[in-house]
Design a protein around this motif. Structure first.
Motif, PDB file in Angstrom:
ATOM      1  N   THR A  52       0.833  -1.414   0.084  1.00  0.00           N
ATOM      2  CA  THR A  52       0.009  -0.073   0.136  1.00  0.00           C
ATOM      3  C   THR A  52       0.735   1.183   0.251  1.00  0.00           C
ATOM      4  N   ALA A  53       1.882   1.358   0.811  1.00  0.00           N
ATOM      5  CA  ALA A  53       2.828   2.386   1.104  1.00  0.00           C
ATOM      6  C   ALA A  53       3.595   2.702  -0.204  1.00  0.00           C
ATOM      7  N   VAL A  54       3.769   1.753  -1.077  1.00  0.00           N
ATOM      8  CA  VAL A  54       4.481   1.765  -2.421  1.00  0.00           C
ATOM      9  C   VAL A  54       3.561   2.556  -3.450  1.00  0.00           C
ATOM     10  N   LEU A  55       2.354   2.335  -3.461  1.00  0.00           N
ATOM     11  CA  LEU A  55       1.225   2.605  -4.473  1.00  0.00           C
ATOM     12  C   LEU A  55       1.144   4.185  -3.903  1.00  0.00           C
ATOM     13  N   VAL A  56       0.979   4.562  -2.534  1.00  0.00           N
ATOM     14  CA  VAL A  56       0.662   5.935  -2.194  1.00  0.00           C
ATOM     15  C   VAL A  56       1.912   6.777  -2.539  1.00  0.00           C
ATOM     16  N   ASP A  57       3.059   6.263  -2.360  1.00  0.00           N
ATOM     17  CA  ASP A  57       4.303   6.947  -2.587  1.00  0.00           C
ATOM     18  C   ASP A  57       4.320   7.315  -4.262  1.00  0.00           C
ATOM     19  N   ARG A  58       4.283   6.197  -4.889  1.00  0.00           N
ATOM     20  CA  ARG A  58       4.656   6.523  -6.306  1.00  0.00           C
ATOM     21  C   ARG A  58       3.336   6.819  -7.355  1.00  0.00           C
ATOM     22  N   LEU A  59       2.329   6.604  -6.832  1.00  0.00           N
ATOM     23  CA  LEU A  59       1.119   7.010  -7.645  1.00  0.00           C
ATOM     24  C   LEU A  59       0.319   8.235  -7.048  1.00  0.00           C
ATOM     25  N   LYS A  60       0.637   8.852  -5.970  1.00  0.00           N
ATOM     26  CA  LYS A  60      -0.102   9.811  -5.363  1.00  0.00           C
ATOM     27  C   LYS A  60      -1.367   9.676  -4.970  1.00  0.00           C
ATOM     28  N   ILE A  61      -1.793   8.369  -4.498  1.00  0.00           N
ATOM     29  CA  ILE A  61      -3.275   8.105  -3.936  1.00  0.00           C
ATOM     30  C   ILE A  61      -3.144   8.027  -2.677  1.00  0.00           C
ATOM     31  N   ASN A  62      -4.442   8.054  -2.060  1.00  0.00           N
ATOM     32  CA  ASN A  62      -4.259   7.930  -0.564  1.00  0.00           C
ATOM     33  C   ASN A  62      -4.543   6.480  -0.105  1.00  0.00           C
ATOM     34  N   GLY A  63      -4.089   6.143   1.090  1.00  0.00           N
ATOM     35  CA  GLY A  63      -4.128   4.608   1.405  1.00  0.00           C
ATOM     36  C   GLY A  63      -5.328   3.837   1.131  1.00  0.00           C
ATOM     37  N   SER A  64      -6.424   4.273   1.400  1.00  0.00           N
ATOM     38  CA  SER A  64      -7.662   3.599   1.434  1.00  0.00           C
ATOM     39  C   SER A  64      -7.790   3.068  -0.146  1.00  0.00           C
ATOM     40  N   LEU A  65      -7.426   4.084  -1.032  1.00  0.00           N
ATOM     41  CA  LEU A  65      -7.495   3.858  -2.561  1.00  0.00           C
ATOM     42  C   LEU A  65      -6.702   3.044  -2.969  1.00  0.00           C
ATOM     43  N   ALA A  66      -5.358   2.999  -2.565  1.00  0.00           N
ATOM     44  CA  ALA A  66      -4.322   2.064  -2.822  1.00  0.00           C
ATOM     45  C   ALA A  66      -4.844   0.451  -2.166  1.00  0.00           C
ATOM     46  N   ARG A  67      -5.210   0.435  -0.968  1.00  0.00           N
ATOM     47  CA  ARG A  67      -5.744  -0.829  -0.699  1.00  0.00           C
ATOM     48  C   ARG A  67      -6.641  -1.528  -1.622  1.00  0.00           C
ATOM     49  N   GLN A  68      -7.784  -0.604  -1.733  1.00  0.00           N
ATOM     50  CA  GLN A  68      -8.738  -1.156  -2.986  1.00  0.00           C
ATOM     51  C   GLN A  68      -8.119  -1.525  -4.352  1.00  0.00           C
ATOM     52  N   ALA A  69      -6.920  -0.667  -4.750  1.00  0.00           N
ATOM     53  CA  ALA A  69      -6.654  -1.138  -5.933  1.00  0.00           C
ATOM     54  C   ALA A  69      -5.888  -2.329  -5.977  1.00  0.00           C
ATOM     55  N   LEU A  70      -5.017  -2.660  -4.873  1.00  0.00           N
ATOM     56  CA  LEU A  70      -4.601  -3.922  -4.693  1.00  0.00           C
ATOM     57  C   LEU A  70      -5.300  -5.124  -4.816  1.00  0.00           C
ATOM     58  N   ALA A  71      -6.540  -4.853  -4.043  1.00  0.00           N
ATOM     59  CA  ALA A  71      -7.502  -6.027  -3.849  1.00  0.00           C
ATOM     60  C   ALA A  71      -8.145  -6.463  -5.429  1.00  0.00           C
ATOM     61  N   ASP A  72      -8.256  -4.989  -6.117  1.00  0.00           N
ATOM     62  CA  ASP A  72      -8.858  -5.393  -7.628  1.00  0.00           C
ATOM     63  C   ASP A  72      -7.873  -6.106  -8.549  1.00  0.00           C
ATOM     64  N   LEU A  73      -6.717  -5.551  -8.256  1.00  0.00           N
ATOM     65  CA  LEU A  73      -5.763  -6.278  -9.107  1.00  0.00           C
ATOM     66  C   LEU A  73      -5.508  -7.556  -8.721  1.00  0.00           C
ATOM     67  N   GLU A  74      -5.527  -7.962  -7.352  1.00  0.00           N
ATOM     68  CA  GLU A  74      -5.531  -9.454  -6.925  1.00  0.00           C
ATOM     69  C   GLU A  74      -6.572 -10.183  -7.496  1.00  0.00           C
ATOM     70  N   GLY A  75      -7.741  -9.687  -7.464  1.00  0.00           N
ATOM     71  CA  GLY A  75      -8.802 -10.304  -8.091  1.00  0.00           C
ATOM     72  C   GLY A  75      -8.798 -10.558  -9.600  1.00  0.00           C
ATOM     73  N   GLN A  76      -8.148  -9.575 -10.360  1.00  0.00           N
ATOM     74  CA  GLN A  76      -8.089  -9.914 -11.577  1.00  0.00           C
ATOM     75  C   GLN A  76      -6.980 -10.843 -11.949  1.00  0.00           C
ATOM     76  N   GLY A  77      -6.129 -11.246 -10.843  1.00  0.00           N
ATOM     77  CA  GLY A  77      -4.949 -12.069 -11.171  1.00  0.00           C
ATOM     78  C   GLY A  77      -3.698 -11.508 -11.668  1.00  0.00           C
ATOM     79  N   VAL A  78      -3.674 -10.098 -11.889  1.00  0.00           N
ATOM     80  CA  VAL A  78      -2.476  -9.576 -12.200  1.00  0.00           C
ATOM     81  C   VAL A  78      -1.229  -9.492 -11.178  1.00  0.00           C
ATOM     82  N   ILE A  79      -1.859  -9.658 -10.100  1.00  0.00           N
ATOM     83  CA  ILE A  79      -0.459  -9.757  -8.826  1.00  0.00           C
ATOM     84  C   ILE A  79      -1.156 -10.733  -8.065  1.00  0.00           C
ATOM     85  N   LYS A  80      -0.034 -11.447  -7.175  1.00  0.00           N
ATOM     86  CA  LYS A  80      -0.386 -12.229  -6.366  1.00  0.00           C
ATOM     87  C   LYS A  80       0.075 -12.064  -4.822  1.00  0.00           C
TER      88      LYS A  80
END
Length: 79
Positions: free
Chosen positions: A39-67
């Motif tokens: 979450t911290a990596v996404l917040v730092d590099r993409l300049k999004i807030n933490g809750s948005l980063a957590r949601q994005a990670l969950a979506d990417l995991e659901g799509q099978g892009v990341i594990k």
């Protein structure tokens, strides 16, 4: 008499709170190149807030892009 300094004032970060099209495109393109994804990596590099980063990670995991490597209540590590 000692004059106390006011201390260092940290700048308030202006992070995005809504996922718009440009952030979504950068997320899909850039995250594949990261070796460590948290979450911290996404917040730092993409300049999004933490809750948005957590949601994005969950979506990417659901799509099978990341594990998920480590799943913990406080910190999730993906690759």
């Amino acid at each position: 008499k000692k004059k106390w300094s006011k201390g260092k004032v940290k700048d308030k970060a202006q992070h995005a709170v809504i996922m718009d099209k440009t952030i979504q495109e950068r997320l899909n393109k850039d995250v594949l190149t990261y070796r460590l994804i948290t979450t911290a990596v996404l917040v730092d590099r993409l300049k999004i807030n933490g809750s948005l980063a957590r949601q994005a990670l969950a979506d990417l995991e659901g799509q099978g892009v990341i594990k998920k490597v480590v799943g913990h209540s406080k910190l999730s590590i993906y690759s």
